[in-house]
Design an enzyme around this catalytic site. Structure first.
Site: not given
Length: 318
Positions: A14, A41, A62, A87, A113, A121, A171
């Site tokens: 990322r 992020s 989104e 998302f 991610h 998560d 990530r």
């Protein structure tokens, strides 16, 4: 030889995106970044600092972000939408299909991610279906780079590429083992020449494939490791040339074995050169919360699993 591939550092992919979009913005004034409340992020700090007028905070909305991005292309802008992969795809598939893919809008859907390596998560965020979802959309280019350098290069490349793109990264801190200049959209990257087995991998699993290849080379197995960073359009020429030589293949991806890289490779093989193929990926399951490396091991996506898949496919070939 795979043992000769140098690791030049360790960094998350990322961050490669964050550095790449800043470079793309410096080169092209039409590059615009949008985010759904995840600027930190997605490592957009550099772009926001240098080009605050080219950043749009859409909030946790989104679907609206995709619609805004599609509209921006009409005025000649090159919008990069940013949020987590779950998302970026699952939550907004209708908007992507209708507002971006159907009309061929020049939107760059940038998704961080992704996969099991999202880690703690858990299953609700660890999307493992997104590659399949996006590669089925007509006209959608799908890119899954393998390390920091390749993600940075891919981010800059898609800014110059006309048409909708899905760019998937992650990530965790990961080895850096490619050179930016080696990345070309739609062109597979070969790390070794081999005659016994082809290993096709994408994303974080490219490094795992290299590790597996090193083990196999020590055992005298001639391994061809190929990075399929562009899932669509596939480099069919490279795939066919490899499997015609080795007569068997293993695919490795941080994704469900249904609909992802493995199915894409199998589709090419079935039409051109049918060979035994073994898949390394999640097997029709959701993930769970845990440390990235532990999850890769539990769900069968680590180095040993690739070695075992090679052993199995070579027995099938024999």
């Amino acid at each position: 030889m795979l043992k000769d591939i140098p690791v030049t550092g360790n960094k998350d992919t990322r961050s490669g995106f964050g550095d790449g979009i800043l470079e793309a913005a410096r080169k092209n004034p039409n590059v615009v970044a949008l985010t759904a409340d995840l600027a930190g992020s997605l490592k957009l700090g550099g772009l926001i600092k240098e080009f605050p007028e080219r950043f749009i905070q859409c909030g946790i909305a989104e679907a609206n972000m995709i619609g805004i991005a599609a509209g921006l292309t009409i005025g000649g802008k090159i919008p990069f939408t940013t949020t987590f992969a779950n998302f970026s795809t699952g939550r907004v598939y209708d908007q992507i299909r209708q507002s971006v893919a159907y009309s061929g809008k020049n939107v760059k859907i940038c998704a961080s991610h992704a996969g099991l390596t999202l880690g703690e998560d858990g299953a609700t965020h660890q999307i493992l279906e997104d590659i399949g979802m996006m590669r089925m959309l007509p006209g959608m280019t799908v890119i899954v780079p393998c390390d920091y350098n390749q993600t940075k290069a891919a981010t800059q490349a898609i800014a110059e590429y006309e048409g909708p793109v899905y760019l998937r990264f992650g990530r965790p801190v990961w080895p850096i083992f490619t050179k930016e200049e080696d990345f070309v959209i739609g062109k597979a990257q070969k790390f070794s020449e081999g005659t016994d087995v082809s290993i096709f991998a994408c994303g974080h699993l490219v490094w795992k494939a290299i590790e597996a290849g090193r083990i196999l080379e020590e055992r005298g197995v001639s391994v061809e490791v190929i990075n399929i960073h562009t899932i669509k359009p596939l480099d069919e020429e490279a795939i066919i040339a490899s499997i015609q030589k080795t007569k068997c293949a293993v695919t490795a991806e941080e994704h469900n074995i249904l609909g992802g890289l493995g199915d894409a490779i199998a589709h090419v093989a079935t039409r051109n050169c049918p060979v035994p193929i073994e898949y390394v990926g999640t097997n029709d399951t959701f993930g769970e919360s845990g440390k990235p490396t532990d999850l890769l091991k539990k769900y069968g996506l680590d180095t040993d699993n690739i070695v075992a898949a090679v052993d199995k496919v070579m027995i099938r070939k024999a």
